[in-house]
Design a protein around this motif. Structure first.
Motif, PDB file in Angstrom:
ATOM      1  N   GLU A  31       0.815  -1.205   0.000  1.00  0.00           N
ATOM      2  CA  GLU A  31       0.000   0.000   0.000  1.00  0.00           C
ATOM      3  C   GLU A  31       0.852   1.259   0.000  1.00  0.00           C
ATOM      4  O   GLU A  31       1.862   1.363   0.709  1.00  0.00           O
ATOM      5  N   SER A  32       0.435   2.240  -0.792  1.00  0.00           N
ATOM      6  CA  SER A  32       1.102   3.546  -0.806  1.00  0.00           C
ATOM      7  C   SER A  32       0.795   4.311   0.472  1.00  0.00           C
ATOM      8  O   SER A  32      -0.288   4.170   1.056  1.00  0.00           O
ATOM      9  N   LYS A  87      -0.456   7.449   1.730  1.00  0.00           N
ATOM     10  CA  LYS A  87      -1.270   8.497   1.112  1.00  0.00           C
ATOM     11  C   LYS A  87      -1.423   9.697   2.048  1.00  0.00           C
ATOM     12  O   LYS A  87      -1.500   9.548   3.270  1.00  0.00           O
ATOM     13  N   GLY A  88      -1.460  10.878   1.465  1.00  0.00           N
ATOM     14  CA  GLY A  88      -1.771  12.085   2.219  1.00  0.00           C
ATOM     15  C   GLY A  88      -0.744  12.490   3.244  1.00  0.00           C
ATOM     16  O   GLY A  88      -1.058  13.235   4.173  1.00  0.00           O
ATOM     17  N   GLN A 133       7.058  10.978   2.227  1.00  0.00           N
ATOM     18  CA  GLN A 133       7.219   9.969   1.172  1.00  0.00           C
ATOM     19  C   GLN A 133       8.691   9.803   0.794  1.00  0.00           C
ATOM     20  O   GLN A 133       9.158   8.679   0.586  1.00  0.00           O
ATOM     21  N   ARG A 189       1.504   5.140  -9.646  1.00  0.00           N
ATOM     22  CA  ARG A 189       0.285   5.275  -8.841  1.00  0.00           C
ATOM     23  C   ARG A 189       0.009   6.763  -8.625  1.00  0.00           C
ATOM     24  O   ARG A 189       0.925   7.528  -8.300  1.00  0.00           O
ATOM     25  N   ASP A 190      -1.239   7.150  -8.761  1.00  0.00           N
ATOM     26  CA  ASP A 190      -1.593   8.564  -8.684  1.00  0.00           C
ATOM     27  C   ASP A 190      -1.192   9.205  -7.355  1.00  0.00           C
ATOM     28  O   ASP A 190      -0.846  10.388  -7.308  1.00  0.00           O
ATOM     29  N   GLU A 191      -1.245   8.428  -6.265  1.00  0.00           N
ATOM     30  CA  GLU A 191      -0.998   9.009  -4.944  1.00  0.00           C
ATOM     31  C   GLU A 191       0.488   9.149  -4.611  1.00  0.00           C
ATOM     32  O   GLU A 191       0.854   9.793  -3.619  1.00  0.00           O
TER      33      GLU A 191
END
Length: 365
Positions: free
Chosen positions: A286-287, A289-290, A296, A352-354
């Motif tokens: 899993e990325s 996110k946010g 990151q 991946r977009d995120e």
């Protein structure tokens, strides 16, 4: 000295000028006392038509510069964020045990290095009709080209140890078929030709603004028992080829996983070379996110540290940023690691977009 000591990596940048002039400037900076194995030009055309024109300029300039001893050459349509045109150079400091052969397959130049340790292939610029064909059609055709060259030179498909995959508009769709998934499906079909007892290649699948599909690769066939290639797993991540359906995009009733290892180590006697695949802020599968760019980047570098280990020393890094406005922050954050190796920064879409950042590299140990 063995192969790991003799292979070198550099990054050169040209300031803005006419495109042909920038290419000349970069070619003038190549080391004169080393064999050039690979040239990767990274720049930003405004369309596929301009990309094609500039690719022709690069090919003509390289042919004029090298004559019958051309290295592998590719052109990647990503805007450099430091400099107007970048050139990544892979070169080799030969001794009397090395034989370097410069060859062509059609119009595609490539290099075979042979010594007592093994045979090493450096090839790139594999492309098809990127103006009129879909990513799905290009992917199948490009892997056919790869297969033909490997067969011609006697390298099995599973001898590929590192693959760079540049995919135009990687997260875009053709109908309901995502471009990255179309590429992954074609790669999976190609890799099904053989078994992979030493693991899949290390790889990067990264976005490009133009150029369709471009593939570069290194392949190795070893001759000695104390030389080998082996996968490196990251205990913090699920292997990409073992992803569940939840993180894949289905179409045509197929969901092929990305067939690559987190890293691949070449062990040559007492030395090692580590190809670090495109690495991002993913834990498990899993990325994150946010959490913003800084977090990151931190997690990405932790993942790379896991792959390189305590004895590894970085030789080169590429940093891909989803938003070009991130470059100042990213560069400042990277400076905190006190790296003394070449680092390039590009604006590129991540798979991946995120994900805001992806980093790849090469290390020695």
């Amino acid at each position: 000295m063995n192969y790991c000591d003799k292979i070198k990596y550099r990054i050169c940048a040209a300031e803005r000028a006419g495109f042909a002039e920038m290419v000349d400037v970069l070619l003038s900076r190549l080391p004169a006392d080393e064999n050039i194995l690979r040239l990767v030009f990274i720049g930003m055309p405004v369309s596929n038509e301009e990309y094609d024109q500039r690719r022709s300029i690069i090919r003509d300039k390289v042919k004029t510069c090298f004559g019958t001893k051309q290295p592998s050459v590719s052109y990647v349509a990503q805007p450099p964020l430091r400099g107007a045109l970048l050139l990544e150079v892979h070169s080799y400091k030969c001794d009397e045990t090395d034989v370097v052969s410069y060859r062509e397959n059609g119009e595609l130049p490539y290099v075979v290095l042979e010594n007592k340790e093994g045979r090493f292939l450096f090839a790139g610029g594999f492309q098809d009709d990127f103006i009129n064909k879909t990513i799905e059609a290009q992917s199948a055709d490009v892997f056919s080209q790869v297969n033909d060259l490997l067969a011609k030179e006697g390298f099995p498909v599973n001898s590929i140890v590192r693959q760079w995959n540049y995919i135009e508009k990687i997260t875009g769709f053709c109908g309901e078929y995502q471009n990255y998934q179309a590429f992954n499906d074609a790669r999976a079909s190609f890799y099904e030709k053989t078994m992979w007892p030493e693991g899949y290649p290390a790889a990067t699948g990264i976005g490009a603004h133009w150029g369709g599909i471009v593939i570069d690769l290194d392949a190795v066939v070893f001759k000695q028992d104390d030389c080998s290639a082996s996968p490196i797993d990251n205990k913090l991540q699920v292997a990409a080829h073992a992803y569940s359906d939840q993180v894949l995009v289905a179409c045509h009733n197929r969901k092929a996983t990305p067939k690559f290892e987190r890293a691949k180590r070449l062990t040559i006697k007492e030395k090692g070379l580590i190809y670090i695949s495109g690495t991002a802020a993913i834990r498990g599968e899993e990325s994150l996110k946010g959490v913003g760019l800084a977090k990151q980047l931190e997690i990405t570098m932790e993942n790379i540290a896991q792959l390189v280990g305590k004895t590894g020393e970085l030789s080169m890094l590429r940093v891909y940023l989803k938003d070009k406005s991130f470059v100042d922050e990213a560069e400042q954050l990277m400076q905190a690691y006190k790296l003394t190796v070449p680092v390039s920064y590009m604006w590129a879409d991540v798979c991946r977009d995120e994900l805001l950042i992806e980093i790849e590299g090469i290390a020695k140990c």
